[in-house]
Design a protein around this motif. Sequence first.
Motif, PDB file in Angstrom:
ATOM      1  N   LEU A  73     -22.825  39.772 -18.778  1.00 37.79           N
ATOM      2  CA  LEU A  73     -21.415  39.803 -19.309  1.00 37.79           C
ATOM      3  C   LEU A  73     -21.803  41.075 -20.371  1.00 37.79           C
ATOM      4  O   LEU A  73     -20.517  41.833 -20.304  1.00 37.79           O
ATOM      5  CB  LEU A  73     -21.012  38.584 -20.134  1.00 37.79           C
ATOM      6  CG  LEU A  73     -19.644  38.765 -20.764  1.00 37.79           C
ATOM      7  CD1 LEU A  73     -18.412  39.250 -19.797  1.00 37.79           C
ATOM      8  CD2 LEU A  73     -19.399  37.535 -21.418  1.00 37.79           C
ATOM      9  N   ARG A  74     -22.461  41.093 -21.321  1.00 36.98           N
ATOM     10  CA  ARG A  74     -22.704  42.053 -22.074  1.00 36.98           C
ATOM     11  C   ARG A  74     -22.671  43.710 -21.438  1.00 36.98           C
ATOM     12  O   ARG A  74     -22.022  44.521 -21.775  1.00 36.98           O
ATOM     13  CB  ARG A  74     -23.865  41.925 -23.110  1.00 36.98           C
ATOM     14  CG  ARG A  74     -23.998  42.773 -24.312  1.00 36.98           C
ATOM     15  CD  ARG A  74     -25.303  42.563 -24.978  1.00 36.98           C
ATOM     16  NE  ARG A  74     -25.461  41.288 -25.246  1.00 36.98           N
ATOM     17  CZ  ARG A  74     -24.989  40.764 -26.319  1.00 36.98           C
ATOM     18  NH1 ARG A  74     -24.304  41.198 -27.319  1.00 36.98           N
ATOM     19  NH2 ARG A  74     -25.489  39.470 -26.579  1.00 36.98           N
ATOM     20  N   SER A  75     -23.216  43.527 -20.554  1.00 33.28           N
ATOM     21  CA  SER A  75     -23.545  44.973 -19.707  1.00 33.28           C
ATOM     22  C   SER A  75     -21.964  45.262 -18.986  1.00 33.28           C
ATOM     23  O   SER A  75     -21.617  46.384 -18.873  1.00 33.28           O
ATOM     24  CB  SER A  75     -24.476  44.893 -18.624  1.00 33.28           C
ATOM     25  OG  SER A  75     -23.948  44.077 -17.499  1.00 33.28           O
ATOM     26  N   GLN A  76     -21.347  44.312 -18.613  1.00 37.33           N
ATOM     27  CA  GLN A  76     -19.887  44.528 -18.035  1.00 37.33           C
ATOM     28  C   GLN A  76     -18.969  45.009 -19.111  1.00 37.33           C
ATOM     29  O   GLN A  76     -17.804  45.664 -18.855  1.00 37.33           O
ATOM     30  CB  GLN A  76     -19.305  43.133 -17.303  1.00 37.33           C
ATOM     31  CG  GLN A  76     -20.012  42.771 -16.070  1.00 37.33           C
ATOM     32  CD  GLN A  76     -19.763  41.472 -15.622  1.00 37.33           C
ATOM     33  OE1 GLN A  76     -19.507  40.575 -16.456  1.00 37.33           O
ATOM     34  NE2 GLN A  76     -19.412  41.290 -14.297  1.00 37.33           N
ATOM     35  N   LEU A  77     -19.076  44.486 -20.242  1.00 37.93           N
ATOM     36  CA  LEU A  77     -18.130  44.744 -21.152  1.00 37.93           C
ATOM     37  C   LEU A  77     -18.280  46.280 -21.891  1.00 37.93           C
ATOM     38  O   LEU A  77     -17.332  46.697 -22.645  1.00 37.93           O
ATOM     39  CB  LEU A  77     -18.242  43.899 -22.489  1.00 37.93           C
ATOM     40  CG  LEU A  77     -17.980  42.311 -22.343  1.00 37.93           C
ATOM     41  CD1 LEU A  77     -18.331  41.440 -23.408  1.00 37.93           C
ATOM     42  CD2 LEU A  77     -16.695  42.155 -21.701  1.00 37.93           C
ATOM     43  N   ALA A  78     -19.604  46.850 -21.739  1.00 40.05           N
ATOM     44  CA  ALA A  78     -19.534  48.271 -22.069  1.00 40.05           C
ATOM     45  C   ALA A  78     -19.251  48.344 -23.644  1.00 40.05           C
ATOM     46  O   ALA A  78     -18.342  49.172 -23.906  1.00 40.05           O
ATOM     47  CB  ALA A  78     -18.916  49.345 -21.363  1.00 40.05           C
ATOM     48  N   LEU A  79     -19.649  47.742 -24.370  1.00 41.43           N
ATOM     49  CA  LEU A  79     -19.317  47.799 -25.916  1.00 41.43           C
ATOM     50  C   LEU A  79     -19.602  49.058 -26.459  1.00 41.43           C
ATOM     51  O   LEU A  79     -20.550  49.682 -26.218  1.00 41.43           O
ATOM     52  CB  LEU A  79     -20.260  46.683 -26.840  1.00 41.43           C
ATOM     53  CG  LEU A  79     -19.992  45.019 -26.098  1.00 41.43           C
ATOM     54  CD1 LEU A  79     -21.033  44.257 -26.614  1.00 41.43           C
ATOM     55  CD2 LEU A  79     -18.633  44.751 -26.474  1.00 41.43           C
ATOM     56  N   SER A  80     -18.617  49.190 -27.580  1.00 42.54           N
ATOM     57  CA  SER A  80     -18.902  50.589 -28.393  1.00 42.54           C
ATOM     58  C   SER A  80     -17.978  50.418 -29.705  1.00 42.54           C
ATOM     59  O   SER A  80     -16.992  49.793 -29.506  1.00 42.54           O
ATOM     60  CB  SER A  80     -18.422  51.785 -27.425  1.00 42.54           C
ATOM     61  OG  SER A  80     -17.208  51.792 -27.051  1.00 42.54           O
TER      62      SER A  80
END
Length: 417
Positions: free
Chosen positions: A384-391
């Motif tokens: 999920l973290r990789s899908q969210l592309a956090l920045s």
Amino acid sequence: MDSSSLAKLLSPEGWALVNALPPYDESRAMALATRLRAEGVDPDLAAAALTQSRLRAKARAKLGPFAEGMLFTPDGVEQATRLVVAALHARRYLAAGVTKVADLTSGVGADALAFAGVGLQVLATDVDETTAALATVNLRAFPEAEVRHADGLTLDLAAEGVDGVYADPARRTRGGKRIFDPAAYAPPLDAVWALRDQVPALGIKIGPGVPHAGLPDDAETQWVSVDGDVVEAGLWFGPLAPEGPGRSALVLRSTGGDPTHGTGASGTVSRLLRTGPDDADLVPDVGAVGAYLYEPDGAVVRAGLVAHAAAELGGRLVDRTIAYVTTDAPAPAPEPGQAPLATGYRVLDVLPFSVKRLKAYLRERGVGRLTIKKRGTAVTPEQLRSQLALSGDATATIVLTRVAGRQHVLVVEPLGG
């Protein structure tokens, strides 16, 4: 550790060396080994001493400063009971009027150390000769304790004057693989259970993952957590279970002092939840997510006492099959000397689960660092973290769980944070 290495460690030179080494530092271990060899220290002795330094550093988390004067094997450190918990074991026997405890599976002697420390006579046995030798070293300050290289199941308990028995059967192979079949424990669990016919004051440490089905009806089964980590379950028979059979959860929390002092001392607070065999099962309310969310301690969950925790917190479950409790107002704070039954969060938002919607929600708020908690969902936090592309610079905490049977995301912040 083989007998040759142990003999070298117990020589005057070896004992002086292992106790003179600086605090273990993995990054400097190779340089220290090189220096010892350059100084003419026997390479085998240097290697054994450095191994003990490393094991002592690891054991300190369980045994506190006592670890600095003890010798260990890797398995011995892994299996040793934390001293704060071993002290509770010892107090059970003391309160039951026991005077002499047979520790049938002493390992390196952590529980025997606690028994002797409260003044109990101790007969400690281990089937491994080297381990028994290490326990002898570790118990050297206690004339109350005798260690034998023997199979504890062969003891004549009556002839030895034993009125209390304790065992911590090995639940892993020597390669570290977990054993799930109680009949394959060493010694087998049934063989230890049978000893209660000879000595009613019987205690057995077992793995916290033990299923409720098949637990003996005449025992109190207690799950214990220390600072959020569920460390054991224990079976307590006869006078060691003064409240009678049932299930209980004991929650221990360090308070910044020395946690090895034990419950009620300056370093630890505790909380106990319990249900007996004749107690009516609580049926918790289930309802909408309120303003607060509470995650019950793992010992409470393992003991099957989530409904009891919900009643204590004045809340309801978000889903009948999920161990999350929600409330409309903050739950009552623990009384002085009590540990919290659950970790609390303030609920900021409740969203139906959708990766696309969650991604947009977090981007709008500039969230770049995300804590993901989950229960009752197949979603993998890493994926999920990789899908969210956090920045971004903001932080957030989300809880993935079911609410009324459907997947939701709860955006929360820790209480007090």
